[in-house]
Design a protein around this motif. Sequence first.
Motif, PDB file in Angstrom:
ATOM      1  N   CYS A  77       0.819  -1.214   0.000  1.00 47.16           N
ATOM      2  CA  CYS A  77       0.000   0.000   0.000  1.00 47.16           C
ATOM      3  C   CYS A  77       0.853   1.264   0.000  1.00 47.16           C
ATOM      4  O   CYS A  77       0.315   2.377  -0.015  1.00 47.16           O
ATOM      5  CB  CYS A  77      -0.930   0.003   1.210  1.00 47.16           C
ATOM      6  SG  CYS A  77      -2.107  -1.369   1.165  1.00 47.16           S
ATOM      7  N   HIS A  81      -2.412   7.102   2.608  1.00 46.14           N
ATOM      8  CA  HIS A  81      -3.149   7.161   3.868  1.00 46.14           C
ATOM      9  C   HIS A  81      -4.628   7.312   3.565  1.00 46.14           C
ATOM     10  O   HIS A  81      -5.029   7.537   2.430  1.00 46.14           O
ATOM     11  CB  HIS A  81      -2.593   8.206   4.835  1.00 46.14           C
ATOM     12  CG  HIS A  81      -2.935   9.626   4.567  1.00 46.14           C
ATOM     13  ND1 HIS A  81      -4.226  10.104   4.485  1.00 46.14           N
ATOM     14  CD2 HIS A  81      -2.149  10.705   4.412  1.00 46.14           C
ATOM     15  CE1 HIS A  81      -4.217  11.394   4.302  1.00 46.14           C
ATOM     16  NE2 HIS A  81      -2.959  11.788   4.225  1.00 46.14           N
ATOM     17  N   ASN A  82      -5.435   7.107   4.581  1.00 48.48           N
ATOM     18  CA  ASN A  82      -6.880   7.029   4.379  1.00 48.48           C
ATOM     19  C   ASN A  82      -7.517   8.410   4.354  1.00 48.48           C
ATOM     20  O   ASN A  82      -8.291   8.775   5.208  1.00 48.48           O
ATOM     21  CB  ASN A  82      -7.519   6.172   5.466  1.00 48.48           C
ATOM     22  CG  ASN A  82      -8.970   5.900   5.164  1.00 48.48           C
ATOM     23  OD1 ASN A  82      -9.338   5.750   4.007  1.00 48.48           O
ATOM     24  ND2 ASN A  82      -9.793   5.849   6.184  1.00 48.48           N
ATOM     25  N   ASN A  83      -7.183   9.149   3.332  1.00 47.43           N
ATOM     26  CA  ASN A  83      -7.774  10.456   3.149  1.00 47.43           C
ATOM     27  C   ASN A  83      -8.650  10.388   1.897  1.00 47.43           C
ATOM     28  O   ASN A  83      -8.241   9.857   0.886  1.00 47.43           O
ATOM     29  CB  ASN A  83      -6.654  11.501   2.965  1.00 47.43           C
ATOM     30  CG  ASN A  83      -7.166  12.905   2.985  1.00 47.43           C
ATOM     31  OD1 ASN A  83      -8.355  13.141   3.171  1.00 47.43           O
ATOM     32  ND2 ASN A  83      -6.283  13.844   2.772  1.00 47.43           N
ATOM     33  N   TYR A  87      -8.945   3.957   0.017  1.00 45.03           N
ATOM     34  CA  TYR A  87      -8.912   2.517   0.324  1.00 45.03           C
ATOM     35  C   TYR A  87     -10.253   1.851   0.045  1.00 45.03           C
ATOM     36  O   TYR A  87     -10.309   0.785  -0.566  1.00 45.03           O
ATOM     37  CB  TYR A  87      -8.495   2.273   1.780  1.00 45.03           C
ATOM     38  CG  TYR A  87      -7.008   2.369   1.985  1.00 45.03           C
ATOM     39  CD1 TYR A  87      -6.161   1.379   1.500  1.00 45.03           C
ATOM     40  CD2 TYR A  87      -6.445   3.452   2.644  1.00 45.03           C
ATOM     41  CE1 TYR A  87      -4.794   1.467   1.668  1.00 45.03           C
ATOM     42  CE2 TYR A  87      -5.080   3.541   2.826  1.00 45.03           C
ATOM     43  CZ  TYR A  87      -4.254   2.544   2.336  1.00 45.03           C
ATOM     44  OH  TYR A  87      -2.897   2.633   2.501  1.00 45.03           O
ATOM     45  N   ASP A  88     -11.327   2.458   0.494  1.00 43.31           N
ATOM     46  CA  ASP A  88     -12.634   1.854   0.257  1.00 43.31           C
ATOM     47  C   ASP A  88     -12.971   1.837  -1.226  1.00 43.31           C
ATOM     48  O   ASP A  88     -13.568   0.881  -1.727  1.00 43.31           O
ATOM     49  CB  ASP A  88     -13.717   2.581   1.059  1.00 43.31           C
ATOM     50  CG  ASP A  88     -13.595   2.306   2.560  1.00 43.31           C
ATOM     51  OD1 ASP A  88     -12.814   1.419   2.955  1.00 43.31           O
ATOM     52  OD2 ASP A  88     -14.296   2.994   3.328  1.00 43.31           O
ATOM     53  N   ASN A 111      -3.443   6.213  10.142  1.00 44.06           N
ATOM     54  CA  ASN A 111      -4.419   6.803   9.230  1.00 44.06           C
ATOM     55  C   ASN A 111      -4.346   6.068   7.895  1.00 44.06           C
ATOM     56  O   ASN A 111      -4.161   6.633   6.842  1.00 44.06           O
ATOM     57  CB  ASN A 111      -4.179   8.299   9.042  1.00 44.06           C
ATOM     58  CG  ASN A 111      -5.352   8.979   8.367  1.00 44.06           C
ATOM     59  OD1 ASN A 111      -6.441   8.417   8.293  1.00 44.06           O
ATOM     60  ND2 ASN A 111      -5.147  10.173   7.862  1.00 44.06           N
ATOM     61  N   SER A 112      -4.466   4.754   7.992  1.00 43.77           N
ATOM     62  CA  SER A 112      -4.131   3.853   6.900  1.00 43.77           C
ATOM     63  C   SER A 112      -5.346   3.068   6.431  1.00 43.77           C
ATOM     64  O   SER A 112      -6.454   3.585   6.381  1.00 43.77           O
ATOM     65  CB  SER A 112      -3.010   2.928   7.407  1.00 43.77           C
ATOM     66  OG  SER A 112      -2.608   2.028   6.424  1.00 43.77           O
ATOM     67  N   CYS A 113      -5.102   1.823   6.098  1.00 46.65           N
ATOM     68  CA  CYS A 113      -6.124   0.919   5.579  1.00 46.65           C
ATOM     69  C   CYS A 113      -7.346   0.893   6.499  1.00 46.65           C
ATOM     70  O   CYS A 113      -7.211   0.772   7.706  1.00 46.65           O
ATOM     71  CB  CYS A 113      -5.564  -0.493   5.456  1.00 46.65           C
ATOM     72  SG  CYS A 113      -4.036  -0.623   4.534  1.00 46.65           S
ATOM     73  N   THR A 114      -8.519   0.983   5.910  1.00 44.66           N
ATOM     74  CA  THR A 114      -9.749   0.895   6.693  1.00 44.66           C
ATOM     75  C   THR A 114     -10.018  -0.559   7.070  1.00 44.66           C
ATOM     76  O   THR A 114      -9.472  -1.486   6.471  1.00 44.66           O
ATOM     77  CB  THR A 114     -10.936   1.423   5.878  1.00 44.66           C
ATOM     78  OG1 THR A 114     -11.121   0.572   4.728  1.00 44.66           O
ATOM     79  CG2 THR A 114     -10.729   2.867   5.442  1.00 44.66           C
ATOM     80  N   ASN A 145      -5.193  -0.147  14.546  1.00 47.69           N
ATOM     81  CA  ASN A 145      -5.140  -0.963  13.334  1.00 47.69           C
ATOM     82  C   ASN A 145      -4.464  -2.305  13.605  1.00 47.69           C
ATOM     83  O   ASN A 145      -4.926  -3.352  13.136  1.00 47.69           O
ATOM     84  CB  ASN A 145      -4.408  -0.216  12.221  1.00 47.69           C
ATOM     85  CG  ASN A 145      -5.192   0.968  11.721  1.00 47.69           C
ATOM     86  OD1 ASN A 145      -6.417   0.981  11.767  1.00 47.69           O
ATOM     87  ND2 ASN A 145      -4.498   1.986  11.247  1.00 47.69           N
TER      88      ASN A 145
END
Length: 169
Positions: A77, A81-83, A87-88, A111-114, A145
Amino acid sequence: WDEPEYYDEFWELTHTEGKENRNFHVLKAGDNIDLCGLDIKVYSTFSEVKDNYGDDIANLGSMLFKVTAGDTSVLYCSDIHNNRGLYDALADAYGDELKADYLQMGHHGNNSCTEYFMDVVNPTYAFFDCPDAFFENPDYDSKENKEYLENKGVICYSFGTAPNEIIIK
């Protein structure tokens, strides 16, 4: 080092009159590469996110790719980051194709993978590219996480478990 203008400079160095130099190729989502018996599938790159993710292209423009050899796979990945839901969106777009034995947590696991993304990948092992101090700092969600994955039976590695090694045969 983490600013868009450095990408622009990189682009100028690797292109002549707007065309890629002969020994340079920009990878894009959907590209497959066979490299020394490793199958590499690209799912996300800078070129797909540059217009959709504003000023966070340094992270969101990181490459998400999967390396497979035989029946073993690693999903990288990078620094995503999950901004803004990337990811989704990737989990929705690729689904089971993202399943992997090993998951390199994006953005150092912070602030990474959901949870949804991690469930789709369903790894046996996960790597957090960070020191254990990330797990102890309340400003980071790396600890949450890691705990989420460990509660699912995933074995987690970090700098604190070094040396770490994956051998794909």
